[in-house]
Structures are given as C-alpha cells and as structure tokens.
Design an enzyme around this catalytic site. Structure first.
Site, short mmCIF file in Angstrom:
data_model
loop_
_atom_site.label_atom_id
_atom_site.label_comp_id
_atom_site.label_asym_id
_atom_site.label_seq_id
_atom_site.Cartn_x
_atom_site.Cartn_y
_atom_site.Cartn_z
N ASP A 241 -2.84 -2.92 8.17
CA ASP A 241 -2.50 -1.62 7.59
C ASP A 241 -3.20 -0.43 8.24
O ASP A 241 -2.75 0.70 8.10
CB ASP A 241 -2.83 -1.61 6.10
CG ASP A 241 -1.94 -2.56 5.31
OD1 ASP A 241 -0.82 -2.83 5.77
OD2 ASP A 241 -2.36 -3.02 4.23
N ASP A 265 -4.95 4.21 7.19
CA ASP A 265 -4.61 3.98 5.79
C ASP A 265 -5.82 4.36 4.94
O ASP A 265 -6.21 5.52 4.91
CB ASP A 265 -4.20 2.51 5.61
CG ASP A 265 -3.49 2.28 4.28
OD1 ASP A 265 -3.22 3.26 3.58
OD2 ASP A 265 -3.19 1.12 3.96
N ASP A 269 -10.48 -0.39 0.92
CA ASP A 269 -9.60 -0.87 -0.14
C ASP A 269 -10.15 -2.17 -0.69
O ASP A 269 -10.65 -3.02 0.07
CB ASP A 269 -8.18 -1.11 0.39
CG ASP A 269 -7.41 0.19 0.62
OD1 ASP A 269 -7.99 1.28 0.43
OD2 ASP A 269 -6.23 0.11 0.98
N ARG A 321 -8.49 10.12 -3.90
CA ARG A 321 -8.81 8.69 -4.04
C ARG A 321 -10.28 8.40 -3.68
O ARG A 321 -10.56 7.66 -2.76
CB ARG A 321 -7.88 7.82 -3.19
CG ARG A 321 -6.44 7.85 -3.64
CD ARG A 321 -5.62 6.81 -2.90
NE ARG A 321 -4.23 6.80 -3.37
CZ ARG A 321 -3.30 5.95 -2.95
NH1 ARG A 321 -3.63 5.04 -2.03
NH2 ARG A 321 -2.08 6.01 -3.42
#
Length: 446
Positions: A241, A265, A269, A321
């Site tokens: 990703d 990205d 994560d 985020r």
C-alpha cells in the site's frame, strides 16, 4: 470437537475478512492460515482485561519524570515550538521512557536496556533482547527471495531473536515491502538510517517487535512479486500500500523515536486484530492520513485492539488521522499537536478514546478546522454514546474537543481506571522536545 469447530470458525473469519482488507497475499495458503490463527491466539494473550491499569502506570511514571526534572530551565509552552535538533547541551531526558536509558554514557554497550523502558500497551515488547547482535553493513536490497547476508532484509527474516544495529549511517531503498519475523529490534541509535524511496516495513502475524531510532520517509507502494518472509518460506505478494509501517494481526509492538514523513498511504497503520502497541517519541510531518487503527467497520476483532500514543510531536503540514480509530481502546497522552488541517483525532464504530494531557493548537487560518475530533458514518444519536473523554488537555487558537459518552465513566468503573492523571499538558513542550530519531553518539549520553 469443540476445539476443531472453533478453529474452523476462526479460519473462515479470517478468510472472509481478507477480500475487504488488502493483506498483500497473492495466495493465502496453509502457511498463512496457520500464521493467522497463531496471531489471533497471541492477540487474546496480549489483550489487557483492565486496560486502564496500563494507562495509569504510564501516567504515574510521567509525573515522576517531570518531578525529577522540575529545575530544568526550558521554555515549556511557547506556541512557536522548537524541537531539540542541533541541541548541544547536557543530556536532558524529559519523559519516563527516555529517562530510563538516554543519559547513560554506556548505552551502546548495553543496548538491551532499551527493551526494559517501554510503557503503555506495548510494554511487553522486548524485541531481540537476549539474542545475537546482528550488524547491518550493506544498504542494498536486490534479492527478495535470497537476501544477501549483512542486509536489513536478511536480518529481519531470521527466526531467532535478533537485536539489529547498523555499522554506519546509510540510506536503504526497499525494493519491496520488508516483512519481519517475530522477536526483532531494529535499533538505529548511533548512526542515521533512512528508509526512503521504496517500500515500507510490514509487521504481519508476528509479535515482540521494537523499531527505534530510524527515519522513514518518501515511501511508495511496492509492485509485489516473490518475497521471502522467513528463512523457510517465501511466496507471491501483491502490491503493497505504501504505508511507512504496516502492523497487521501483530502483537506487542513498540515504535519509538522514529521520524516519519511523506508516505504514499499511512505513516503507521494497525489493523486486523493487532494489539499491545505503543507509539512514542515520534516526530511526524508533511502527511495527510497519518495513523489508521482498524481498517474496516466489519472487522470486529479490532475490539481487542489496545494502543498507546504518547510523547509524540505531530508537526508541520499534518492534515488528519492522528489517529483515526475503529473499535479498540486508545490512550492518547502527552502529545503535542501543533499542526492539522482537517482534524486531529477521529473514528467510527465506537472506539474508546482517552485523551489526556495533550496540547492541541488549531490551525490559524481555517475557521472550519478548530475541532480536534471527528466522528464518521454515525449520527449523533449513535456517537454520543461512544466513550471519548478529554482530561487535562489544553486548547489553543480556538481548538476544542467534542466529548461523548458518560461523563462519569471513569468514576463508575474503578476496576478499569484508577484516576491517576496524566502529566500536565503545560509540560508537553518539555516532554516531546526530543521527539524523532535522536543524534546519539557512541560513548556519550544520548
């Protein structure tokens, strides 16, 4: 019979989730099925049934650290914040993690000491402590199936515990995602190690990982292909990703003193049942979607996710985020949010978010981005029940945090939370002054 039925159910659950969550598998074969089952068992073992005890333990150590350094003459709360880049003075370790190791001149001879310094939900991560020291002396990354000895890729696929260090400063361009095995520490102290211009780091179905003291930036997706993930296995992977660090079905992970920017990205994560994670002392800049904790509303296993975000600086040209959460229990404590362009902390699917002792400085020129929080895909009648609490945070330039859930939640649940408060948000400038990869020199306090 019951055990076999439970195992079958678990395999079906993982298989059904994979089409909606990219795992970079071209072939999810028996090898990966077994790895996924073991990973879920590790999640259940790592999960803390009383998470607030971990929260309180970190907060107590933070207060002790600040008490010990109360006489340090630093500017603590300037809105024009200065990191310690180029700092030439005596060693100043200004939060409890750093005070555990940084000011010891022999840190290079006692690298394993770092493994005893973790706090928060990732406190169990010991990495390669007790294993061999593996010295990376080759920055190349040319062979994905048979990595060259002395390269970072060759180091991380070994099955034994390893403490991985670097012989010199180097720039490593990963040709494909770097897939790690369990029980590893990547330790960049004493040199400058850049992971840049290629793929990122994948922490998938493993446990007990420490990543410390490296710079990760300008990461792009890998094209996929045959990639070795262990000394005894390689397989076909699809396109990655472009995350800086991807944590997938992994447990007991500590990411400390990293500098990260400009990944295709996310920066970091954590998805698919990952838990027992601490992200601390990081410096994050120039990025849109920084941290995603839980990637799908349908993946309810992320209710076991427990992550601490502590002593980080979210700096220039950050957008959103920081983190964005689904499910789980997220402790956001003593971080410095000096920049965002949309919001700082967001989520969906009822995550518990405890924000304590952070400094939030809203963007000066966007009147529509003053709110720290953002709920998604739920009406207020639903999200108003989610436990999102702000305790001891400070808000500048009109920033505000929309709380939700029972305002007396902590007092009603003493078994989950013992009411020890985070360190004061007015001290965040001190506590995060040395965020990011450090300029440690062998033989000197770091």
């Amino acid at each position: 019979m019951i055990h076999k039925m439970g195992l079958l159910f678990l395999l079906i659950a993982f298989a059904s989730a994979l089409p909606s969550i990219s795992a970079n598998f071209a072939d999810f074969d028996d090898y990966w099925l077994k790895r996924s089952v073991q990973a879920w068992n590790n999640t259940l073992q790592s999960y803390e049934s009383h998470p607030a005890k971990i929260v309180s333990h970190l907060n107590l150590h933070s207060k002790r650290a600040l008490k010990e350094i109360k006489d340090i003459n630093l500017v603590t709360n300037s809105s024009r914040r200065q990191l310690a880049h180029g700092y030439e003075g005596p060693c100043m370790a200004t939060n409890p993690i750093d005070r555990c190791w940084r000011c010891q001149a022999n840190w290079a001879d006692n690298r394993f000491r770092l493994a005893d310094c973790g706090l928060g939900f990732g406190y169990k991560a010991k990495g390669g402590k007790g294993g061999r020291i593996y010295v990376v002396n080759d920055s190349s990354d040319g062979d994905m199936v048979n990595p060259k000895p002395g390269t970072l890729r060759h180091a991380v696929i070994q099955t034994e515990p390893l403490w991985i260090i670097f012989s010199r400063s180097m720039v490593i361009r990963l040709s494909q995602e770097l897939i790690m095995q369990s029980d590893k520490t990547i330790d960049g102290r004493g040199v400058r190690v850049h992971i840049t211009g290629g793929a990122g780091i994948t922490v998938q179905f493993v446990k007990n990982i420490i990543i410390h003291g490296i710079l990760i930036h300008d990461i792009v997706p890998g094209s996929g292909g045959m990639i070795r993930d262990s000394v005894d296995h390689y397989g076909l992977r699809t396109r990655s990703d472009g995350d800086g660090i991807s944590i997938y079905g992994a447990q007991d992970i500590w990411i400390d003193h990293v500098s990260m920017t400009k990944c295709s990205d996310g920066l970091i994560d954590a998805i698919m049942g990952s838990t027992g994670i601490t992200i601390s002392n990081g410096h994050f800049t120039d990025h849109n979607e920084a941290m995603l904790f839980g990637a799908s509303d349908s993946h309810t296993q992320d209710v076991k996710m427990q992550i601490t975000v502590a002593f980080n600086h979210f700096g220039k040209r950050m957008v959103q985020r920081m983190p964005r959460c689904r499910f789980g229990y997220i402790h956001v404590v003593n971080n410095d949010y000096t920049h965002w362009n949309m919001y700082a902390i967001g989520g969906s699917k009822n995550p518990i978010i405890i924000s304590q002792g952070n400094r939030f400085i809203a963007p000066p020129d966007n009147p529509f981005a003053k709110e720290v929080t953002k709920r998604e895909y739920s009406p207020e009648s639903v999200w108003s029940q989610w436990i999102w609490r702000s305790e001891g945070d400070i808000f500048l330039r009109g920033a505000f945090f929309v709380q939700s859930g029972d305002a007396t939640y902590t007092s009603k649940h003493p078994e989950k939370y013992d009411l020890i408060q985070a360190a004061s948000a007015t001290q965040v400038g001190i506590m995060t002054k040395f965020a990011g990869a450090l300029g440690c020199k062998v033989g000197q306090p770091c």
